[in-house]
Write an enzyme that holds these catalytic residues in place. Structure first.
Site, PDB file in Angstrom:
ATOM      1  N   ASN A   9      41.713   0.466   1.872  1.00 39.76           N
ATOM      2  CA  ASN A   9      43.042   0.028   2.306  1.00 39.76           C
ATOM      3  C   ASN A   9      44.057   0.812   1.479  1.00 39.76           C
ATOM      4  OD1 ASN A   9      45.403  -1.263   2.942  1.00 39.76           O
ATOM      5  ND2 ASN A   9      44.848  -3.238   2.023  1.00 39.76           N
ATOM      6  N   TRP A  10      44.664   1.806   2.112  1.00 46.09           N
ATOM      7  CA  TRP A  10      45.595   2.674   1.360  1.00 46.09           C
ATOM      8  C   TRP A  10      46.902   1.969   1.048  1.00 46.09           C
ATOM      9  CZ3 TRP A  10      45.275   8.116   4.207  1.00 46.09           C
ATOM     10  CH2 TRP A  10      43.965   8.609   4.087  1.00 46.09           C
ATOM     11  N   LYS A  11      47.185   0.859   1.726  1.00 40.63           N
ATOM     12  CA  LYS A  11      48.452   0.133   1.533  1.00 40.63           C
ATOM     13  C   LYS A  11      49.636   1.082   1.776  1.00 40.63           C
ATOM     14  CE  LYS A  11      46.043  -3.064  -1.479  1.00 40.63           C
ATOM     15  NZ  LYS A  11      46.072  -3.993  -2.588  1.00 40.63           N
ATOM     16  N   HIS A  96      46.174  -9.731   5.254  1.00 41.16           N
ATOM     17  CA  HIS A  96      46.088  -9.347   3.842  1.00 41.16           C
ATOM     18  C   HIS A  96      47.026 -10.231   3.020  1.00 41.16           C
ATOM     19  CE1 HIS A  96      46.245  -7.084   0.147  1.00 41.16           C
ATOM     20  NE2 HIS A  96      45.111  -6.523   0.526  1.00 41.16           N
ATOM     21  N   GLU A  98      48.967  -9.593   0.695  1.00 42.54           N
ATOM     22  CA  GLU A  98      50.308  -9.038   0.485  1.00 42.54           C
ATOM     23  C   GLU A  98      51.191  -9.321   1.691  1.00 42.54           C
ATOM     24  OE1 GLU A  98      48.890  -5.147  -0.489  1.00 42.54           O
ATOM     25  OE2 GLU A  98      48.063  -5.961  -2.355  1.00 42.54           O
ATOM     26  N   GLU A 168      39.320 -11.764  -0.610  1.00 40.11           N
ATOM     27  CA  GLU A 168      40.081 -11.054  -1.642  1.00 40.11           C
ATOM     28  C   GLU A 168      40.849 -12.073  -2.487  1.00 40.11           C
ATOM     29  OE1 GLU A 168      40.820  -6.713  -0.330  1.00 40.11           O
ATOM     30  OE2 GLU A 168      42.497  -7.912   0.348  1.00 40.11           O
ATOM     31  N   GLY A 174      44.584  -5.477  -7.598  1.00 39.25           N
ATOM     32  CA  GLY A 174      45.444  -4.558  -8.342  1.00 39.25           C
ATOM     33  C   GLY A 174      45.666  -4.964  -9.787  1.00 39.25           C
ATOM     34  N   SER A 214      40.081  -5.139  -7.180  1.00 38.92           N
ATOM     35  CA  SER A 214      39.686  -4.315  -8.330  1.00 38.92           C
ATOM     36  C   SER A 214      38.230  -3.854  -8.261  1.00 38.92           C
ATOM     37  CB  SER A 214      39.974  -5.054  -9.643  1.00 38.92           C
ATOM     38  OG  SER A 214      41.354  -5.317  -9.762  1.00 38.92           O
ATOM     39  N   GLY A 235      41.286  -1.181  -2.523  1.00 38.20           N
ATOM     40  CA  GLY A 235      42.675  -0.751  -2.583  1.00 38.20           C
ATOM     41  C   GLY A 235      42.809   0.503  -3.432  1.00 38.20           C
ATOM     42  N   GLY A 236      43.207   0.331  -4.688  1.00 41.38           N
ATOM     43  CA  GLY A 236      43.503   1.463  -5.578  1.00 41.38           C
ATOM     44  C   GLY A 236      42.436   2.548  -5.575  1.00 41.38           C
TER      45      GLY A 236
HETATM   46  P1  13P Z   1      42.639  -3.259  -5.335  1.00 46.95           P
HETATM   47  O1  13P Z   1      41.284  -2.635  -5.069  1.00 46.95           O
HETATM   48  O2  13P Z   1      43.686  -2.239  -5.692  1.00 46.95           O
HETATM   49  O3  13P Z   1      42.554  -4.382  -6.325  1.00 46.95           O
HETATM   50  O4  13P Z   1      43.137  -3.888  -3.954  1.00 46.95           O
HETATM   51  C1  13P Z   1      42.272  -4.684  -3.219  1.00 46.95           C
HETATM   52  C2  13P Z   1      42.885  -4.923  -1.906  1.00 46.95           C
HETATM   53  O5  13P Z   1      43.894  -5.595  -1.783  1.00 46.95           O
HETATM   54  C3  13P Z   1      42.253  -4.302  -0.736  1.00 46.95           C
HETATM   55  O6  13P Z   1      42.795  -4.775   0.447  1.00 46.95           O
END
Ligand code: 13P
Length: 251
Positions: A9-11, A96, A98, A168, A174, A214, A235-236
């Site tokens: 997930n590049w966000k 998600h 967020e 999640e 993050g 993470s 994510g990251g």
């Molecule tokens: P991180 O891997 O950066 O913690 O993010 C997880 C995430 O929200 C994937 O959708």
């Protein structure tokens, strides 16, 4: 039997040219990953068409990060499921944390979005997870149960063939704070139990449940070794092809 999947997930990261380069790097590195592991990248809307041109006809599948809760029309700034499908996507992420936290995504809206995604031939990665306050109050099972049931009670066993769940925990996203493999497995097994009650043992067995928060090459193997953890939503670490593929090599 269910499929193992690693989804990135590049966000809201990378420009279009940077995203195209990242997709090319992921595609190149994907040769090392066993064919049975599903690889998905979820990019911003602006990146979908050029990234689709990179990954079309390859094993790497493409996802959006969200879609509209309306079919079409006067909804300025929204992007519909039909548009996402026509851009070359196989998936969309929905729900998600967020989006729930910053953009008022409710379970009611998620039902509409999921209906439209499925009606347009998209598979859905439906995210659930508790925040830190809820975890500390011991409410994590109840929160995840409500999120799961509020949406999935509106769908059938057949629909579930197109739905992946991602657990999640918000406090692990993050933050560098991963849920331990045991903490994650406990919730994954619980979600699978809910699916069994709702749709029967076959659907429960066949549904892919991803962990997100993470997740990185150094902790993925321990998480993926758990019987109810079928991969990750990353994510990251998905912003570096080497790390993303490193995670996909952890089954
Ligand atoms: P991180 O891997 O950066 O913690 O993010 C997880 C995430 O929200 C994937 O959708």
């Amino acid at each position: 039997m269910r499929k193992n999947i690693v989804a990135g997930n590049w966000k809201m990261n990378t420009t279009v040219p940077e995203g195209v380069e990242l997709a090319k790097a992921v595609l190149e590195a994907s040769a090392k990953v066993p064919a049975e592991v599903g690889l998905v990248i979820a990019t911003p809307f602006t990146h979908l068409c050029p990234v689709a041109a990179v990954v079309a006809g390859t094993r790497v599948e493409l996802s959006a990060e969200n879609c509209a809760d309306k079919e079409k029309g006067a909804y300025t700034g929204e992007v519909s499921a039909a548009m996402i499908k026509s851009a070359g996507c196989q998936y969309t992420i929905l729900g998600h944390s967020e989006r729930r936290q910053y953009y008022g995504e409710t379970d009611e809206k998620l039902v509409e979005k999921t209906k439209l995604a499925l009606a347009n031939g998209l598979k859905v990665i439906l995210c659930v997870g508790e925040n830190l306050e809820e975890r500390e109050a011991g409410k994590h099972f109840a929160v995840v149960e409500a999120q799961t049931k509020n949406v999935l009670s509106q769908f059938t066993a057949e629909d579930m063939a197109s739905i992946v769940i991602a657990y999640e925990p918000v406090w692990a996203i993050g933050t560098g704070k991963t849920a331990t493999a045991d903490q994650a497995e406990e919730i994954h097994a619980y979600i699978r139990g809910l699916l069994k009650d709702m749709f029967g043992a076959k659907v429960a067995d066949d549904t892919t449940i991803l962990y997100g928060g993470s997740c990185k090459p150094s902790n993925a193997a321990e998480l993926f070794a758990k019987s109810d953890i079928d991969g990750g939503l990353i994510g990251g670490a998905s912003l570096k092809a080497e790390d993303f593929i490193g995670i996909a090599l952890s089954f």
